[in-house]
Design a protein around this motif. Structure first.
Motif, mmCIF file in Angstrom:
data_model
loop_
_atom_site.group_PDB
_atom_site.id
_atom_site.type_symbol
_atom_site.label_atom_id
_atom_site.label_comp_id
_atom_site.label_asym_id
_atom_site.label_seq_id
_atom_site.Cartn_x
_atom_site.Cartn_y
_atom_site.Cartn_z
ATOM 1 N N ALA A 1 0.782 -1.213 -0.101
ATOM 2 C CA ALA A 1 -0.036 -0.146 0.108
ATOM 3 C C ALA A 1 0.687 1.135 -0.056
ATOM 4 C CB ALA A 1 -0.570 -0.110 1.215
ATOM 5 N N ALA A 2 1.953 1.131 0.734
ATOM 6 C CA ALA A 2 2.902 2.597 0.974
ATOM 7 C C ALA A 2 3.440 2.487 -0.558
ATOM 8 C CB ALA A 2 3.797 2.129 1.948
ATOM 9 N N ALA A 3 3.892 1.350 -1.053
ATOM 10 C CA ALA A 3 4.563 1.437 -2.455
ATOM 11 C C ALA A 3 3.514 2.126 -3.686
ATOM 12 C CB ALA A 3 4.975 -0.082 -2.670
ATOM 13 N N LYS A 4 2.425 1.685 -3.301
ATOM 14 C CA LYS A 4 1.598 2.506 -4.610
ATOM 15 C C LYS A 4 1.403 3.826 -4.300
ATOM 16 C CE LYS A 4 -1.385 -1.843 -5.073
ATOM 17 N NZ LYS A 4 -2.853 -2.291 -4.519
ATOM 18 N N LYS A 5 1.406 4.287 -3.172
ATOM 19 C CA LYS A 5 1.394 5.760 -2.931
ATOM 20 C C LYS A 5 2.824 6.512 -3.302
ATOM 21 C CE LYS A 5 -1.958 5.920 0.621
ATOM 22 N NZ LYS A 5 -2.331 6.681 2.172
ATOM 23 N N LEU A 6 3.803 5.787 -3.021
ATOM 24 C CA LEU A 6 5.154 6.243 -3.369
ATOM 25 C C LEU A 6 5.283 6.093 -4.946
ATOM 26 C CD1 LEU A 6 7.974 7.364 -2.854
ATOM 27 C CD2 LEU A 6 8.623 4.952 -2.414
ATOM 28 N N ALA A 7 4.943 5.076 -5.656
ATOM 29 C CA ALA A 7 4.949 5.085 -7.091
ATOM 30 C C ALA A 7 4.272 6.130 -7.943
ATOM 31 C CB ALA A 7 4.369 3.719 -7.472
ATOM 32 N N LEU A 8 3.429 6.895 -7.338
ATOM 33 C CA LEU A 8 2.706 8.017 -7.804
ATOM 34 C C LEU A 8 3.447 9.311 -8.138
ATOM 35 C CD1 LEU A 8 -0.717 7.813 -6.181
ATOM 36 C CD2 LEU A 8 -0.231 7.174 -8.416
ATOM 37 N N VAL A 9 4.495 9.274 -7.453
ATOM 38 C CA VAL A 9 5.469 10.610 -7.357
ATOM 39 C C VAL A 9 6.820 10.277 -7.763
ATOM 40 C CG1 VAL A 9 3.936 11.645 -5.650
ATOM 41 C CG2 VAL A 9 5.821 10.321 -4.821
ATOM 42 N N ILE A 10 7.258 9.046 -8.287
ATOM 43 C CA ILE A 10 8.386 8.837 -8.698
ATOM 44 C C ILE A 10 8.604 8.292 -10.235
ATOM 45 C CG2 ILE A 10 9.319 8.051 -6.314
ATOM 46 C CD1 ILE A 10 8.939 5.259 -7.108
ATOM 47 N N ASN A 11 9.816 8.605 -10.799
ATOM 48 C CA ASN A 11 10.070 8.053 -12.083
ATOM 49 C C ASN A 11 11.615 8.130 -12.532
ATOM 50 O OD1 ASN A 11 9.026 7.041 -14.563
ATOM 51 N ND2 ASN A 11 9.527 8.905 -15.513
ATOM 52 N N ASP A 12 12.059 6.826 -13.052
ATOM 53 C CA ASP A 12 13.212 6.784 -13.660
ATOM 54 C C ASP A 12 14.449 7.236 -12.247
ATOM 55 O OD1 ASP A 12 15.012 6.209 -15.728
ATOM 56 O OD2 ASP A 12 15.268 8.418 -16.339
ATOM 57 N N GLU A 13 14.098 6.671 -11.301
ATOM 58 C CA GLU A 13 15.230 7.086 -10.014
ATOM 59 C C GLU A 13 16.374 6.120 -9.922
ATOM 60 O OE1 GLU A 13 13.873 9.514 -8.428
ATOM 61 O OE2 GLU A 13 11.805 9.589 -9.108
ATOM 62 N N THR A 14 17.260 6.579 -9.284
ATOM 63 C CA THR A 14 18.361 5.922 -8.926
ATOM 64 C C THR A 14 17.999 5.728 -7.173
ATOM 65 O OG1 THR A 14 19.996 6.996 -10.370
ATOM 66 C CG2 THR A 14 21.040 6.011 -8.341
ATOM 67 N N ALA A 15 17.752 4.638 -6.824
ATOM 68 C CA ALA A 15 17.196 4.171 -5.687
ATOM 69 C C ALA A 15 18.343 3.527 -4.794
ATOM 70 C CB ALA A 15 15.923 3.464 -5.731
ATOM 71 N N VAL A 16 18.346 3.838 -3.668
ATOM 72 C CA VAL A 16 18.844 3.056 -2.470
ATOM 73 C C VAL A 16 17.779 2.494 -1.730
ATOM 74 C CG1 VAL A 16 20.251 3.018 -0.346
ATOM 75 C CG2 VAL A 16 20.837 4.657 -2.380
ATOM 76 N N ILE A 17 17.820 1.079 -1.846
ATOM 77 C CA ILE A 17 16.807 0.516 -1.283
ATOM 78 C C ILE A 17 17.497 -0.623 -0.045
ATOM 79 C CG2 ILE A 17 14.943 -1.188 -1.329
ATOM 80 C CD1 ILE A 17 14.488 -0.175 -4.187
ATOM 81 N N GLY A 18 16.680 -0.589 1.181
ATOM 82 C CA GLY A 18 17.109 -1.660 2.322
ATOM 83 C C GLY A 18 15.875 -2.179 2.685
ATOM 84 N N MET A 19 15.632 -3.522 3.144
ATOM 85 C CA MET A 19 14.196 -3.553 3.802
ATOM 86 C C MET A 19 14.420 -4.683 4.744
ATOM 87 S SD MET A 19 11.904 -4.076 0.424
ATOM 88 C CE MET A 19 10.429 -4.037 1.467
ATOM 89 N N MET A 20 13.402 -4.824 5.634
ATOM 90 C CA MET A 20 13.405 -6.017 6.654
ATOM 91 C C MET A 20 13.021 -7.521 5.945
ATOM 92 S SD MET A 20 14.442 -4.484 9.356
ATOM 93 C CE MET A 20 15.464 -3.417 8.415
ATOM 94 N N LYS A 21 13.247 -8.468 6.303
ATOM 95 C CA LYS A 21 13.103 -9.755 5.737
ATOM 96 C C LYS A 21 11.735 -10.320 5.946
ATOM 97 C CE LYS A 21 15.671 -12.221 9.312
ATOM 98 N NZ LYS A 21 16.912 -12.920 9.695
ATOM 99 N N ASP A 22 10.971 -9.337 7.011
ATOM 100 C CA ASP A 22 9.578 -10.065 7.416
ATOM 101 C C ASP A 22 8.724 -9.415 6.564
ATOM 102 O OD1 ASP A 22 10.236 -7.827 8.704
ATOM 103 O OD2 ASP A 22 9.564 -8.622 10.578
#
Length: 347
Positions: free
Chosen positions: A251-272
């Motif tokens: 759900a958070a990703a869908k909101k973020l996707a509305l405002v981004i495009n062609d990004e250089t992204a740093v991504i880190g996440m929790m495994k759960d």
């Protein structure tokens, strides 16, 4: 015990991990004479928007001249930001005093912090305590008061290993903060059947958005409504050319996707987390992804994260941490509040 000693003491409890259940915190609160039952509580549960809704309600009540405690998590800039009165962090002296006085317990870090928060708010005589659930509702450490005004924000899949595999099961878990003798304000009528028999009266927000639910709460309490939500760190926050977002579910990703495009992204996440569900939405909007390790025992390794990301983005590399990844001049840093915390003050 000075502040650094107190902070290190409580942070060491992170090694206990997530410990659902209320027996430990109830025992500690009993030693504190159950401060949670001596204050008016507005209790916020839900999947997304809890922090924004809680902070916005607290700000509005402060603007109406009230003395208001706010408890939110996770922290981004300063550990003490999780416990505030009228936008002032708990002092280092008060924090250290409570840790020293009540250190003999078997609580998790979050449970101990929650108990300190209730004791602090009661000692300071707040008019309202606005409390954000940590996870779920039924077994969350915050779920210990006799009465409240409960608020349920939007519900989506998250923490499924603890809360359930369907939206209905997750809604049922979050309904645990409701009280038969108290009112509840909900984000929409989607799960009305789950909530309506568990509270005195159910108030449904007229529009399914965070501002609407905040104003529904304020109207119910008899205070002035607001025209804009409070901006919080790392919630679609822009610092220079970098967009920061700690959201970590679909759900958070869908909101973020509305405002981004062609990004250089740093991504880190929790495994759960639902890593594939998040990346399937965010990674196609990135021209380059730098997968990083996060300094948290629950984190997925950068190697595993990069393999998942390569399903949706051709250019994926790894860096040992988010600080090292800054050399690639990212335009987006996302996927974890814990990761953003490590570099927030460097940006």
């Amino acid at each position: 015990m000075n502040y650094n000693e107190a902070l290190n003491f409580i942070l060491k409890k992170q090694s206990l991990g997530i410990m659902p259940g209320l027996s430990r915190i109830n025992m500690l609160l009993s030693k504190m004479d159950n401060p949670q039952n001596s204050i008016k509580i507005i209790h916020i549960a839900g999947t997304n928007g809890k922090g924004t809704v809680a902070s916005s309600i607290a700000d509005a009540l402060i603007q109406n001249g009230l003395n208001v405690g706010l408890f939110t998590s996770p922290w981004v800039v300063d550990y003490r930001e999780q416990i505030q009165i009228n936008n002032e962090f708990i002092s280092k002296e008060d924090f250290s005093k409570y840790v020293e006085e009540y250190k003999n317990n078997d609580c998790s870090e979050f449970e101990f912090l929650t108990a300190i928060m209730y004791k602090y708010f009661a000692d300071k005589g707040v008019d309202y305590a606005v409390i954000e659930c940590g996870m779920g509702g039924k077994g969350d450490a915050t779920n210990v008061e006799n009465k409240n005004l409960s608020v349920i924000t939007s519900i989506s899949l998250d923490h499924t290993n603890f809360l359930g595999n369907t939206l209905e099961e997750i809604a049922e878990n979050k309904s645990g903060v409701l009280r038969k003798s108290s009112d509840c304000v909900i984000y929409s009528d989607e799960y009305e059947m789950i909530f309506k028999d568990k509270c005195k009266s159910l108030i449904i927000s007229p529009n399914s958005d965070n501002l609407s639910i905040v104003n529904a709460v304020l109207r119910h309490l008899g205070y002035n409504e607001i025209h804009a939500l409070k901006k919080l760190p790392a919630r679609q926050e822009r610092k220079g050319h970098i967009l920061l977002d700690g959201g970590h579910n679909e759900a958070a990703a869908k909101k973020l996707a509305l405002v981004i495009n062609d990004e250089t992204a740093v991504i880190g996440m929790m495994k759960d987390k639902d890593i594939d569900g998040y990346l399937a939405i965010i990674a196609p909007k990135c021209k380059k992804i730098i997968a990083v390790d996060v300094d948290n025992p629950r984190a997925i390794s950068k190697e595993r994260l990069s393999l998942e990301a390569k399903k949706y983005c051709k250019d994926v590399i790894t860096a040992s941490n988010a600080q090292e990844a800054l050399k690639f001049k990212p335009t987006l840093i996302c996927g974890s509040f814990y990761m953003i915390r490590e570099i927030y003050n460097l940006i």
